[in-house]
Scaffold this motif. Sequence first.
Motif, PDB file in Angstrom:
ATOM      1  N   ARG A  15       0.836  -1.207   0.000  1.00 48.68           N
ATOM      2  CA  ARG A  15       0.000   0.000   0.000  1.00 48.68           C
ATOM      3  C   ARG A  15       0.870   1.256   0.000  1.00 48.68           C
ATOM      4  NH1 ARG A  15      -5.187   1.196   3.106  1.00 48.68           N
ATOM      5  NH2 ARG A  15      -4.997  -0.945   3.868  1.00 48.68           N
ATOM      6  N   CYS A  16       1.915   1.243   0.817  1.00 48.10           N
ATOM      7  CA  CYS A  16       2.804   2.390   0.927  1.00 48.10           C
ATOM      8  C   CYS A  16       3.529   2.646  -0.389  1.00 48.10           C
ATOM      9  CB  CYS A  16       3.820   2.163   2.049  1.00 48.10           C
ATOM     10  SG  CYS A  16       5.020   3.501   2.233  1.00 48.10           S
ATOM     11  N   LEU A  17       4.160   1.615  -0.943  1.00 48.58           N
ATOM     12  CA  LEU A  17       4.952   1.797  -2.160  1.00 48.58           C
ATOM     13  C   LEU A  17       4.075   2.110  -3.366  1.00 48.58           C
ATOM     14  CD1 LEU A  17       7.696  -0.954  -1.734  1.00 48.58           C
ATOM     15  CD2 LEU A  17       7.782   1.479  -1.152  1.00 48.58           C
ATOM     16  N   GLU A  18       2.873   1.544  -3.399  1.00 42.84           N
ATOM     17  CA  GLU A  18       1.953   1.841  -4.494  1.00 42.84           C
ATOM     18  C   GLU A  18       1.585   3.322  -4.506  1.00 42.84           C
ATOM     19  OE1 GLU A  18       0.047   0.785  -7.929  1.00 42.84           O
ATOM     20  OE2 GLU A  18       1.200  -0.590  -6.647  1.00 42.84           O
ATOM     21  N   SER A  19       1.520   3.906  -3.309  1.00 43.25           N
ATOM     22  CA  SER A  19       1.085   5.305  -3.203  1.00 43.25           C
ATOM     23  C   SER A  19       2.123   6.292  -3.739  1.00 43.25           C
ATOM     24  CB  SER A  19       0.750   5.647  -1.750  1.00 43.25           C
ATOM     25  OG  SER A  19       1.915   5.794  -0.954  1.00 43.25           O
ATOM     26  N   VAL A  20       3.379   5.860  -3.901  1.00 46.55           N
ATOM     27  CA  VAL A  20       4.416   6.759  -4.430  1.00 46.55           C
ATOM     28  C   VAL A  20       4.981   6.245  -5.756  1.00 46.55           C
ATOM     29  CG1 VAL A  20       5.072   7.730  -2.202  1.00 46.55           C
ATOM     30  CG2 VAL A  20       6.187   5.632  -3.011  1.00 46.55           C
ATOM     31  N   LYS A  21       4.361   5.211  -6.296  1.00 46.71           N
ATOM     32  CA  LYS A  21       4.816   4.637  -7.560  1.00 46.71           C
ATOM     33  C   LYS A  21       4.738   5.692  -8.662  1.00 46.71           C
ATOM     34  CE  LYS A  21       3.883   0.669 -10.589  1.00 46.71           C
ATOM     35  NZ  LYS A  21       2.985  -0.514 -10.785  1.00 46.71           N
ATOM     36  N   GLY A  22       5.835   5.873  -9.375  1.00 43.12           N
ATOM     37  CA  GLY A  22       5.872   6.855 -10.447  1.00 43.12           C
ATOM     38  C   GLY A  22       6.149   8.266  -9.987  1.00 43.12           C
TER      39      GLY A  22
END
Length: 378
Positions: A24-31
């Motif tokens: 959830r954390c890493l998906e939120s800053v992906k890109g």
Amino acid sequence: MQVIEEGLLSLCMIVKNEEKWLPRCLESVKGVVDEIIIVDTGSTDRTKEIAQEYGAAVHDFEWNDSFADARNYGLEQARGEWILWLDADEEVDAEGREHLRDVLSQQECFFGRIKVVNYYGTFPVSYDRSHIMNQYRLFRNDPQLRFAGAIHEQLDVEALDLPRNSVFVLPVTLHHYGYLEETVAEKGKKERNLRLLEKALEAENHDPWLDYHYASELYRSEKLAEAFERVNVSIASFLKSRRKPPSLFYKLKYSILMALGSYEGGWPGIELAIKLYPDYVDLHFYKGVILMSMQKFTEAIEAFEYCLTLDEDHPSYLTMVGTGSFLTWYYIGSCYELMENLPKAEQAYRKSLELSDTMEQAREALQKLGVSESAPEN
């Protein structure tokens, strides 16, 4: 030797057994971030594999009871001109997340500040059950700037001589789930934090912030009398050195008194705290609760009405959502009900529900008054 590249934003994190939260954390800053630096302190689940799936560079670090050391090890690996630091149980809000990169165009600023929403209670989360505070979560990658403190680590900003206008405010919100009851229980945070703090407090002339953090952990562990004694130690330490105690110390002190039910113990001391922080809505809210408990209902209503004029999203304070809105209207209603002014009590309870449909106390109060929850017809 560390090589820093202009125009890059690095995410730095320390983790251990975070397979539940990390995606959830890493998906939120992906890109949004250019590189991800993960320092793993001994995971035995799929944490490292998940990090690698998101393209992170994973570095093992032997845990030595120091969060600062682990974070600083991650900083040494980062190539970005700017650094964003997060914990695995946090998530950047999708709306506005691209503004994290705004720091890259800043020439004079050294820090980026964003809004952090700290949820409490249980799932599902609600903004109405949270504390909010603006925090420095982005900073320039400078070898002189490092974290300090074995626990509740903070950036050692005193190491740099920075101008006052060195902070850039970003329209970004960060959701923090680490204080939810089940998260705290799963990670054994209370026991771990108390152990590390007790160890740190053994040092002579320790930082009074340690006493504050220890009091906070005792409070969360429901050791209220001990927590109250310790937070007073932290306040006294600041006063002894002729320094103004931080607003957080007073918020914790009166939160503990409320939990103890020792309302009169907060009077008239709360007035002195308010003199130090006259625009801190939580302190005025506590004042109203104290006056109400002393059956000074008219004065309590005045205090609560003043809360409604203050900003509960103040950039300088940790504030409880509702102290300048729906919670305050509920307490105004309670005061009027105790004064047997039922029409005004009903009006205040309705205002509370209008501002927050999760305000069950106001809903129950209306039922007790024997009136419908729906607004009366004109």
